[in-house]
Write an enzyme that holds these catalytic residues in place. Structure first.
Site, PDB file in Angstrom:
ATOM      1  N   HIS A 227      70.330 -23.522 115.828  1.00  0.00           N
ATOM      2  CA  HIS A 227      69.320 -24.583 115.836  1.00  0.00           C
ATOM      3  C   HIS A 227      69.219 -25.104 117.266  1.00  0.00           C
ATOM      4  CE1 HIS A 227      66.623 -27.573 114.504  1.00  0.00           C
ATOM      5  NE2 HIS A 227      67.420 -28.365 113.795  1.00  0.00           N
ATOM      6  N   HIS A 267      61.871 -16.865 115.235  1.00  0.00           N
ATOM      7  CA  HIS A 267      61.824 -18.203 114.658  1.00  0.00           C
ATOM      8  C   HIS A 267      61.580 -18.061 113.169  1.00  0.00           C
ATOM      9  CE1 HIS A 267      60.679 -22.382 113.936  1.00  0.00           C
ATOM     10  NE2 HIS A 267      61.157 -22.664 115.129  1.00  0.00           N
ATOM     11  N   ASP A 318      63.112 -22.846 122.722  1.00  0.00           N
ATOM     12  CA  ASP A 318      64.338 -22.871 123.520  1.00  0.00           C
ATOM     13  C   ASP A 318      64.247 -21.999 124.760  1.00  0.00           C
ATOM     14  OD1 ASP A 318      65.864 -24.511 121.668  1.00  0.00           O
ATOM     15  OD2 ASP A 318      65.861 -22.765 120.355  1.00  0.00           O
TER      16      ASP A 318
END
Length: 381
Positions: A227, A267, A318
């Site tokens: 996460h 994702h 990210d």
């Protein structure tokens, strides 16, 4: 009731929400009807927080009042600063430190109650959410400075949420460009549907536990490498690529052949490029051009192109937040804490929504263990 098994609750609808909408096939993210592109371009983090909590964008006067109220809550008391110092002295992980700080914040809040009726008081919860959102950046900056042997920097009420954090972190007021880039990053991370940390906050709130408990749950969930912790792994990967002296695509190919995971790709929701990654990629490029050093951006692009062509995987948020933060001089191991600093707006908004139409979240597991065993007394085993 259905006997179908959905591991990780993938694709399972468990709630209705007015907060954010994700179209994974088109690569769209919307906060309360506004596209993330429009908000990132035109709205401050404070405006987005107001939008999530109140359901509409603030007027100029509402924004001024809201921003001032949040700025007034930034300071930490001496007890909390002593806790932050002890965590820094112990070289605690930043997310573990933040989890402790969030939990202790309830001790200093007269409105932090566990009474079943009071815990759902919306106006009181907005005041608690304001304190949490205001104080978390101060705690992160103080922790980072104390572990480096520097004194904490007292927050300023005349700076924006983003600019004040950078000021507290570096003891130097950031220039307008850095403050704007960081503010945009906070906007992009403010909410993202019923992700793992938001869901954990909602589960906690569904028991009629309090807002601080819910956010503590969320912080612990965000810390995981699948996460929020992924952004740290991206930058460490880019540094490893750079230090290897290899061409980025050759490094990735070798890593994949060895069974290693390439951080920042794939994702659970998006089947195409994360729209937040597009915006942060542009910011990473702009920062690189301004600094006259394209190394990290060029390396990122090369890896993205290879992963897309060879594996059909697109980057998530990210991937480019890592190089963006790195070029701003932010320590790698507080990247996830910064994620939490932004996402607390979404966590608390979802908790407010959970309380409005609450039902205890209680899924079931399919039992696959043994049955009908015969009990044997301990002296006969």
């Amino acid at each position: 009731m259905t006997d179908d098994l959905n591991r990780g609750l993938e694709g399972v609808l468990v709630a209705e929400s007015e907060l954010s909408f994700i179209d994974g096939d088109e690569g769209r993210l919307v906060y309360r009807g506004y596209t993330i592109e429009d908000l990132a371009e035109g709205a401050s983090y404070e405006e987005v927080v107001y939008l999530l909590w109140h359901g509409e964008l603030p007027t100029a006067s509402e924004l001024e009042e809201f921003s001032a109220a949040m700025a007034a809550e930034r300071s930490l008391n001496d007890d909390l600063l002593r806790t932050v110092e002890s965590l820094a002295d112990a070289d605690e992980d930043p997310m573990a430190a933040l989890r402790t700080v969030v939990s202790q914040l309830s001790a200093d809040d007269d409105e932090a109650v566990f009474d079943a009726d009071a815990v759902t008081d919306r106006e009181a919860n907005i005041r608690k959410a304001t304190r949490l959102t205001a104080k978390i950046p101060t705690a992160i900056a103080a922790f980072t400075r104390l572990r480096n042997g520097d004194d904490p920097v007292e927050p300023r009420e005349d700076l924006s949420h983003a600019a004040n954090f950078l000021y507290m972190l570096n003891d130097d007021e950031p220039d307008e460009v850095l403050a704007e880039v960081f503010d945009q990053a906070l906007v992009l991370h403010a909410d993202h549907g019923l992700n793992a940390s938001t869901f954990s906050a909602s589960v906690t709130a569904s028991t009629l536990s309090d807002l601080y408990s819910a956010v503590t749950s969320a912080v612990g969930t965000l810390a995981g490498s699948l996460h929020g912790g992924a952004n740290k792994n991206v930058m460490r990967m880019l540094i490893e690529v750079d230090e290897s002296g290899m061409d980025p695509t050759e490094w990735v190919k070798e890593a994949l052949d060895e069974g290693r995971r390439v951080a920042g790709f794939g994702h659970r929701v998006y089947n195409v490029k994360d729209p937040r990654a597009k915006i942060l990629g542009e910011q990473s490029e702009s920062l690189a051009e301004a600094a006259g050093n394209m190394k990290w951006y060029d390396c990122s692009v090369a890896i993205e192109e290879y992963m897309q062509a060879e594996k059909g995987l697109a980057p998530n948020v990210d991937f480019y937040s890592a190089s963006t933060y790195y070029q701003m001089g932010i320590p790698i191991d507080i990247y996830t804490a910064i994620f939490a600093m932004s996402r607390v707006a979404g966590w608390t908004a979802h908790v407010l929504e959970q309380y409005e139409d609450n039902r205890l979240i209680r899924p079931r597991a399919r039992y696959i263990g043994p049955r009908d065993l015969t009990f044997v007394p301990v002296d006969e085993r």
